[in-house]
Design a protein around this motif. Structure first.
Motif, PDB file in Angstrom:
ATOM      1  N   ARG A 220      -1.725   7.342  -9.515  1.00  0.00           N
ATOM      2  CA  ARG A 220      -0.447   6.634  -9.409  1.00  0.00           C
ATOM      3  C   ARG A 220       0.383   7.293  -8.317  1.00  0.00           C
ATOM      4  O   ARG A 220       0.687   8.480  -8.385  1.00  0.00           O
TER       5      ARG A 220
ATOM      6  N   LYS B  43       2.957  -2.002  -7.976  1.00  0.00           N
ATOM      7  CA  LYS B  43       1.786  -1.698  -8.789  1.00  0.00           C
ATOM      8  C   LYS B  43       1.280  -0.276  -8.587  1.00  0.00           C
ATOM      9  O   LYS B  43       0.778   0.351  -9.525  1.00  0.00           O
ATOM     10  N   VAL B  44       1.374   0.230  -7.359  1.00  0.00           N
ATOM     11  CA  VAL B  44       0.793   1.543  -7.062  1.00  0.00           C
ATOM     12  C   VAL B  44       1.455   2.677  -7.825  1.00  0.00           C
ATOM     13  O   VAL B  44       0.903   3.772  -7.926  1.00  0.00           O
ATOM     14  N   HIS B  45       2.662   2.432  -8.381  1.00  0.00           N
ATOM     15  CA  HIS B  45       3.359   3.496  -9.113  1.00  0.00           C
ATOM     16  C   HIS B  45       2.965   3.564 -10.588  1.00  0.00           C
ATOM     17  O   HIS B  45       3.239   4.567 -11.245  1.00  0.00           O
TER      18      HIS B  45
ATOM     19  N   ALA C   3      -4.811   0.415  -9.035  1.00  0.00           N
ATOM     20  CA  ALA C   3      -4.276  -0.243  -7.838  1.00  0.00           C
ATOM     21  C   ALA C   3      -4.613   0.511  -6.559  1.00  0.00           C
ATOM     22  O   ALA C   3      -4.406  -0.001  -5.461  1.00  0.00           O
ATOM     23  N   ARG C   4      -5.112   1.749  -6.700  1.00  0.00           N
ATOM     24  CA  ARG C   4      -5.503   2.552  -5.540  1.00  0.00           C
ATOM     25  C   ARG C   4      -6.960   2.975  -5.698  1.00  0.00           C
ATOM     26  O   ARG C   4      -7.429   3.229  -6.815  1.00  0.00           O
TER      27      ARG C   4
ATOM     28  N   VAL D 240       0.847  -1.184   0.000  1.00  0.00           N
ATOM     29  CA  VAL D 240       0.000   0.000   0.000  1.00  0.00           C
ATOM     30  C   VAL D 240       0.885   1.237   0.000  1.00  0.00           C
ATOM     31  O   VAL D 240       0.634   2.208  -0.698  1.00  0.00           O
TER      32      VAL D 240
END
Length: 341
Positions: A241, A228-230, A235-236, A83
């Motif tokens: 991003r 993944k969050v970047h 993903a959020r 996260v």
């Protein structure tokens, strides 16, 4: 199934050792891209002849290149399902990395704590980077919030590691051969040396940089960071991003040249926190506070302990009345660095 879904919180156990793929040979390309992405101007990392005048065989790669490469190696096994990356401690640069060196990484799980929601947990790891001669070049502790695969999975025994509040000045490693006895302040671009800085002094680095989507993703790919969050806007929950925290560190360090131009080599990170998430469109500014000063084994090399704060907007406030970080604070980094005496 041959694809890698990454590890989730319940996959870790204290004492677990993970050797990370894939070794990477670094060179002038990484330096050129680093200096294209960040306004990095420190002379030791820009000029072979300047580095040789300081006793080194050639210009090493920027210290944060070594950090990012080793960090990136750990991501598929530590933070692919993260996260957020939360903080750092006990980081030490042990020897310079030069063009042509090959870096690999290994991590040991040193702590686990499930969050009260039961959906995520915090994983503490000590990550180490080695060169082709199996010499350790960097070591650091970081902690990261990781999703659970199965929210019903039982929580592991809580183990929160006891971390040193700061790396002792006596433990800082001055690279072999490094000497600032013949240091040229004119070529370095700053006249301020060790004796010109006072404990408690605060330095506004003046300049600001508005962060862009393309550049932060390019930088994160450069370090082979696959979190993944970047990259994945799904993903959020907010569809944004998240900018890799190391991108913020490098940008703030580069901005600090204006005021700390002779602070040439990073030696250690005592502690660091990504206080709030950072996104494209944020305008990053930075300031530093001198926390301490120390001599080293070389009489020409001094060490400054500095607090580097990156924030969006121009608010000077670090924390609110409740003791929590102000919402505009992005990074609070406590580190040691070498400067000519």
């Amino acid at each position: 199934m041959k694809t890698n879904a990454g590890l989730f919180f319940e996959d870790y156990c204290v004492g677990q050792v993970i050797d990370h793929a894939v070794p990477r040979t670094v060179g002038g390309g990484e330096r050129a891209l680093y200096h294209a992405l960040y306004p990095a101007r420190h002379a030791l990392y820009s000029s072979d002849s300047f580095a040789q005048s300081c006793g080194l065989p050639q210009s090493p790669l920027d210290d944060l290149i070594a950090f990012h490469v080793v960090f990136g190696k750990t991501v598929p096994d530590i933070s692919l399902n993260a996260v957020a990356n939360l903080g750092y401690a006990e980081a030490r640069w042990l020897r310079p990395v030069y063009p042509g060196d090959t870096l690999r990484a290994r991590s040991t799980v040193i702590g686990l704590k499930q969050n009260s929601s039961g959906k995520t947990g915090v994983v503490w790891v000590r990550s180490e980077g080695f060169n082709q001669a199996d010499e350790m070049v960097i070591s650091f502790v970081r902690w990261v919030m990781v999703r659970k695969r199965d929210e019903a999975a039982p929580a592991p025994q809580t183990v929160v590691p006891e971390l040193e509040k700061a790396v002792l000045a006596s433990e800082l490693i001055v690279p072999d051969g490094l000497s600032f006895a013949g240091y040229d302040t004119g070529l370095a671009g700053s006249s301020y040396l060790y004796s010109d800085y006072n404990i408690g002094e605060v330095i506004d680095h003046v300049d600001g940089v508005t962060l862009s989507e393309a550049e932060h993703m390019m930088a994160t790919r450069l370090w082979q960071n696959t979190a993944k969050v970047h990259f994945d806007a799904t993903a959020r929950p907010d569809g944004a991003r998240l900018i890799y925290g190391g991108h913020v560190i490098s940008m703030a360090r580069a901005l600090s040249f204006n005021g700390l131009g002779n602070v040439q080599m990073l030696a250690a990170i005592n502690g660091g926190a990504h206080a709030n998430p950072c996104f494209a469109g944020d305008t990053l500014r930075a300031w530093s506070e001198v926390l301490d000063k120390a001599e080293t084994r070389d009489p020409s090399v001094g060490a400054l302990r500095l607090r580097l704060v990156a924030q969006k907007g121009s608010t000077p406030h670090l924390r609110g009345d409740d003791g929590k970080y102000h919402s505009n604070v992005l990074l609070d980094l406590d580190y040691w660095a070498f400067i000519p005496r």
